[in-house]
Design a protein around this motif. Structure first.
Motif, PDB file in Angstrom:
ATOM      1  N   ASP A   1      92.334 -91.476 -49.132  1.00 44.49           N
ATOM      2  CA  ASP A   1      93.660 -90.923 -49.431  1.00 44.49           C
ATOM      3  C   ASP A   1      94.734 -92.001 -49.346  1.00 44.49           C
ATOM      4  N   TYR A   2      94.591 -92.883 -48.354  1.00 47.21           N
ATOM      5  CA  TYR A   2      95.552 -93.976 -48.196  1.00 47.21           C
ATOM      6  C   TYR A   2      95.515 -94.898 -49.412  1.00 47.21           C
ATOM      7  N   ALA A   3      94.319 -95.273 -49.872  1.00 50.03           N
ATOM      8  CA  ALA A   3      94.175 -96.188 -51.003  1.00 50.03           C
ATOM      9  C   ALA A   3      94.768 -95.587 -52.276  1.00 50.03           C
ATOM     10  N   VAL A   4      94.497 -94.318 -52.522  1.00 49.67           N
ATOM     11  CA  VAL A   4      95.006 -93.656 -53.724  1.00 49.67           C
ATOM     12  C   VAL A   4      96.529 -93.598 -53.711  1.00 49.67           C
ATOM     13  N   GLY A   5      97.108 -93.466 -52.509  1.00 51.36           N
ATOM     14  CA  GLY A   5      98.558 -93.357 -52.398  1.00 51.36           C
ATOM     15  C   GLY A   5      99.303 -94.675 -52.435  1.00 51.36           C
ATOM     16  N   ARG A   6      98.564 -95.793 -52.404  1.00 52.32           N
ATOM     17  CA  ARG A   6      99.225 -97.085 -52.450  1.00 52.32           C
ATOM     18  C   ARG A   6      99.752 -97.371 -53.863  1.00 52.32           C
ATOM     19  N   PRO A   7     100.809 -98.195 -53.993  1.00 48.36           N
ATOM     20  CA  PRO A   7     101.365 -98.476 -55.322  1.00 48.36           C
ATOM     21  C   PRO A   7     100.348 -99.172 -56.233  1.00 48.36           C
ATOM     22  N   ALA A   8     100.355 -98.784 -57.499  1.00 51.01           N
ATOM     23  CA  ALA A   8      99.503 -99.457 -58.477  1.00 51.01           C
ATOM     24  C   ALA A   8      99.994-100.884 -58.686  1.00 51.01           C
ATOM     25  N   GLN A   9      99.067-101.776 -59.051  1.00 41.69           N
ATOM     26  CA  GLN A   9      99.389-103.191 -59.198  1.00 41.69           C
ATOM     27  C   GLN A   9      99.036-103.650 -60.608  1.00 41.69           C
ATOM     28  N   THR A  10     100.005-104.222 -61.311  1.00 43.55           N
ATOM     29  CA  THR A  10      99.714-104.752 -62.639  1.00 43.55           C
ATOM     30  C   THR A  10      98.943-106.064 -62.508  1.00 43.55           C
ATOM     31  N   VAL A  11      98.327-106.491 -63.601  1.00 43.37           N
ATOM     32  CA  VAL A  11      97.436-107.649 -63.579  1.00 43.37           C
ATOM     33  C   VAL A  11      97.917-108.689 -64.589  1.00 43.37           C
ATOM     34  N   TYR A  12      98.016-109.925 -64.146  1.00 46.88           N
ATOM     35  CA  TYR A  12      98.394-111.015 -65.044  1.00 46.88           C
ATOM     36  C   TYR A  12      97.226-111.359 -65.966  1.00 46.88           C
ATOM     37  N   ARG A  13      97.527-111.477 -67.257  1.00 45.45           N
ATOM     38  CA  ARG A  13      96.518-111.880 -68.243  1.00 45.45           C
ATOM     39  C   ARG A  13      96.950-113.215 -68.843  1.00 45.45           C
ATOM     40  N   PRO A  14      96.125-114.244 -68.702  1.00 44.89           N
ATOM     41  CA  PRO A  14      96.497-115.585 -69.147  1.00 44.89           C
ATOM     42  C   PRO A  14      96.462-115.710 -70.659  1.00 44.89           C
ATOM     43  N   PRO A  15      97.001-116.811 -71.186  1.00 39.10           N
ATOM     44  CA  PRO A  15      96.945-117.046 -72.632  1.00 39.10           C
ATOM     45  C   PRO A  15      95.507-117.072 -73.129  1.00 39.10           C
ATOM     46  N   GLY A  16      95.341-116.831 -74.416  1.00 40.63           N
ATOM     47  CA  GLY A  16      94.001-116.680 -74.960  1.00 40.63           C
ATOM     48  C   GLY A  16      93.299-117.951 -75.354  1.00 40.63           C
ATOM     49  N   THR A  17      93.958-119.110 -75.275  1.00 39.32           N
ATOM     50  CA  THR A  17      93.322-120.352 -75.678  1.00 39.32           C
ATOM     51  C   THR A  17      93.579-121.440 -74.650  1.00 39.32           C
ATOM     52  N   THR A  18      92.913-122.579 -74.841  1.00 41.56           N
ATOM     53  CA  THR A  18      93.104-123.709 -73.928  1.00 41.56           C
ATOM     54  C   THR A  18      93.821-124.863 -74.614  1.00 41.56           C
ATOM     55  N   ASP A  19      94.665-124.557 -75.589  1.00 44.01           N
ATOM     56  CA  ASP A  19      95.437-125.649 -76.172  1.00 44.01           C
ATOM     57  C   ASP A  19      96.475-126.109 -75.146  1.00 44.01           C
ATOM     58  N   PRO A  20      96.997-127.340 -75.292  1.00 45.84           N
ATOM     59  CA  PRO A  20      97.894-127.879 -74.267  1.00 45.84           C
ATOM     60  C   PRO A  20      99.088-126.991 -73.932  1.00 45.84           C
ATOM     61  N   GLN A  21      99.643-126.302 -74.924  1.00 47.05           N
ATOM     62  CA  GLN A  21     100.797-125.436 -74.660  1.00 47.05           C
ATOM     63  C   GLN A  21     100.419-124.320 -73.699  1.00 47.05           C
ATOM     64  N   HIS A  22      99.276-123.696 -73.925  1.00 47.79           N
ATOM     65  CA  HIS A  22      98.866-122.587 -73.074  1.00 47.79           C
ATOM     66  C   HIS A  22      98.432-123.067 -71.687  1.00 47.79           C
ATOM     67  N   LEU A  23      97.771-124.219 -71.616  1.00 49.93           N
ATOM     68  CA  LEU A  23      97.419-124.766 -70.308  1.00 49.93           C
ATOM     69  C   LEU A  23      98.675-125.059 -69.505  1.00 49.93           C
ATOM     70  N   GLY A  24      99.691-125.604 -70.176  1.00 43.19           N
ATOM     71  CA  GLY A  24     100.956-125.861 -69.499  1.00 43.19           C
ATOM     72  C   GLY A  24     101.606-124.591 -69.006  1.00 43.19           C
ATOM     73  N   GLU A  25     101.486-123.507 -69.783  1.00 41.74           N
ATOM     74  CA  GLU A  25     102.053-122.221 -69.371  1.00 41.74           C
ATOM     75  C   GLU A  25     101.398-121.718 -68.092  1.00 41.74           C
ATOM     76  N   LEU A  26     100.067-121.867 -68.007  1.00 39.38           N
ATOM     77  CA  LEU A  26      99.359-121.447 -66.799  1.00 39.38           C
ATOM     78  C   LEU A  26      99.818-122.245 -65.585  1.00 39.38           C
ATOM     79  N   LEU A  27      99.960-123.548 -65.755  1.00 31.96           N
ATOM     80  CA  LEU A  27     100.296-124.401 -64.627  1.00 31.96           C
ATOM     81  C   LEU A  27     101.745-124.230 -64.181  1.00 31.96           C
ATOM     82  N   ARG A  28     102.587-123.699 -65.037  1.00 28.96           N
ATOM     83  CA  ARG A  28     103.973-123.421 -64.646  1.00 28.96           C
ATOM     84  C   ARG A  28     104.093-122.075 -63.930  1.00 28.96           C
ATOM     85  N   PHE A  29     102.956-121.366 -63.845  1.00 26.64           N
ATOM     86  CA  PHE A  29     102.984-120.026 -63.274  1.00 26.64           C
ATOM     87  C   PHE A  29     102.891-120.132 -61.752  1.00 26.64           C
TER      88      PHE A  29
END
Length: 307
Positions: free
Chosen positions: A182-210
C-alpha cells in the motif's frame, strides 16, 4: 534503416579502433567524456582513456604513448587519460534467506508497478535465488520487514551497441506484505529520462551535459551527489552506459550502494547504480557505473514510484 545502419557501423568502427588503444601498456578501457583542462571540466567532447595508473611519459617509448587525438564516429577527438581502480559490484538492505542473514547486499532504488503486481527494484546481484524471501529496512532505520520473494532478474553484459550498450543488472522483489504494498502504490510516480537515439557527437555531448544527478545509497547511508563524466564505458570485461563522479573529485559510492537510483534535478529516473572502482586495499570508489533507468522500465514493463 539507413541511419540505423550507419549508426551501427560507427559503433563497430569504434570497437576496432579502441582495440588498438587497449594494446598500449597500462590502458584498460575507454569512454566518451568532456576534456579536463587544468582540473576544470570543459564542454569539449573527448575520448577518455582509462589507465590502471598514470606513468611518466618519459618512461614510455614513443609508440606506447596515448595519442593526443583519435578519430571516433567520424570526428577527430582529443584524448584525456584518467586513472581508474579495480571495478566491483557494490551490492543496503539486509537480505535474509531461510532465516539466516547473508549480509548487506544493496539498495532498494525504487518501487515498480506493472500488471503482475508491486515490486522493489534493485540490482540482480543484490538478490538471492528466485523465491527466497527478501527483507528490507522499513519503515524506520533499524527495523526490518519482509517485502516478499526475490523475483525476475536480468544480469547480462549488454550488447556493446547503444542504447543497450552496457551491462544490464536489474532485479525485482515481489512485494507481498500488505502494508508495504500500500505504501509503494501511494508513493509519487516517477518519470524516466530517455537518452538521445544515436551516438553522434551532438547527442553524446547532450548526455554529458546532463548534470547533476543524485541518489540515496544504503551502503553510504546518505544522499550522494554526482556528475555524469562518461558514457559508453568499455573497461573489459565490463561495459556500462554511464560513469558518474563526485563533482569535487572526492570519493563517491561504497559497498551496499548497488541498486540506488540516480535521478536528475527534476526528479527523473536517470540510471541504476551497479558498480564502483576501488584502489588497492578497497574503500570508497571514485567512479560509479550504472545503466540507463529506461532499460529497467522497458525490460520489466514498469511504472516507477519513488522509494
Amino acid at each position: 534503416m539507413q541511419v540505423r545502419g550507419r549508426h551501427r557501423r560507427l559503433q563497430s568502427a569504434r570497437k576496432a579502433a579502441d582495440a588498438r588503444l587497449h594494446s598500449l601498456p597500462n590502458v584498460v578501457g575507454t569512454c566518451f567524456g568532456f576534456k579536463m583542462t587544468a582540473g576544470t571540466r570543459s564542454q569539449q567532447l573527448c575520448l577518455t582513456v582509462f589507465v590502471r595508473r598514470k606513468v611518466n611519459p618519459h618512461r614510455l617509448k614513443a609508440e606506447q604513448h596515448v595519442p593526443d587525438t583519435v578519430r571516433r564516429h567520424g570526428v577527430d577527438l582529443p584524448t584525456d587519460v584518467v586513472q581508474v581502480g579495480r571495478i566491483e559490484n557494490q551490492g543496503g538492505f539486509t537480505i535474509h534467506v531461510a532465516g539466516a542473514s547473508v549480509g548487506e547486499k544493496g539498495t532498494l532504488g525504487a518501487w515498480g508497478l506493472n500488471s503482475d503486481g508491486v515490486f522493489g527494484v534493485t540490482c540482480a546481484h543484490c538478490l538471492a535465488s528466485p523465491g527466497d524471501i527478501v527483507t528490507a529496512e522499513f519503515p524506520t532505520p533499524g527495523e526490518y520487514i519482509a517485502l516478499g520473494p526475490a523475483g525476475v532478474s536480468a544480469n547480462n553484459p549488454g550488447t556493446g551497441l547503444y542504447p543497450s550498450y552496457g551491462a544490464f543488472d536489474a532485479g525485482l522483489i515481489r512485494v507481498t506484505t500488505a502494508g508495504v504494498r500500500d505504501y509503494a502504490v501511494g508513493r509519487p510516480a516517477q518519470t524516466v529520462y530517455r537518452p538521445p537515439g544515436t551516438t553522434d557527437p551532438q547527442h553524446l555531448g547532450e548526455l554529458l551535459r546532463f548534470v547533476p544527478v543524485s541518489g540515496w545509497g544504503a551502503g553510504s547511508g546518505r544522499l550522494l551527489d554526482g556528475v555524469v563524466t562518461g558514457v559508453l564505458v568499455d573497461i573489459p570485461p565490463w561495459r556500462f552506459d554511464v560513469m558518474i563522479e563526485d563533482p569535487q573529485g572526492a570519493s563517491l559510492s561504497v559497498a551496499g550502494d548497488s541498486g540506488l537510483l540516480w535521478t536528475t534535478p527534476t526528479g527523473q529516473a536517470f540510471a541504476l547504480h551497479q558498480a564502483g572502482d576501488s584502489e588497492a586495499g578497497g574503500g570508497p570508489s571514485r567512479h560509479a557505473f550504472a545503466s540507463f533507468a529506461f532499460r529497467v522500465v522497458d525490460d520489466f514493463g514498469l511504472t516507477l514510484h519513488l522509494a
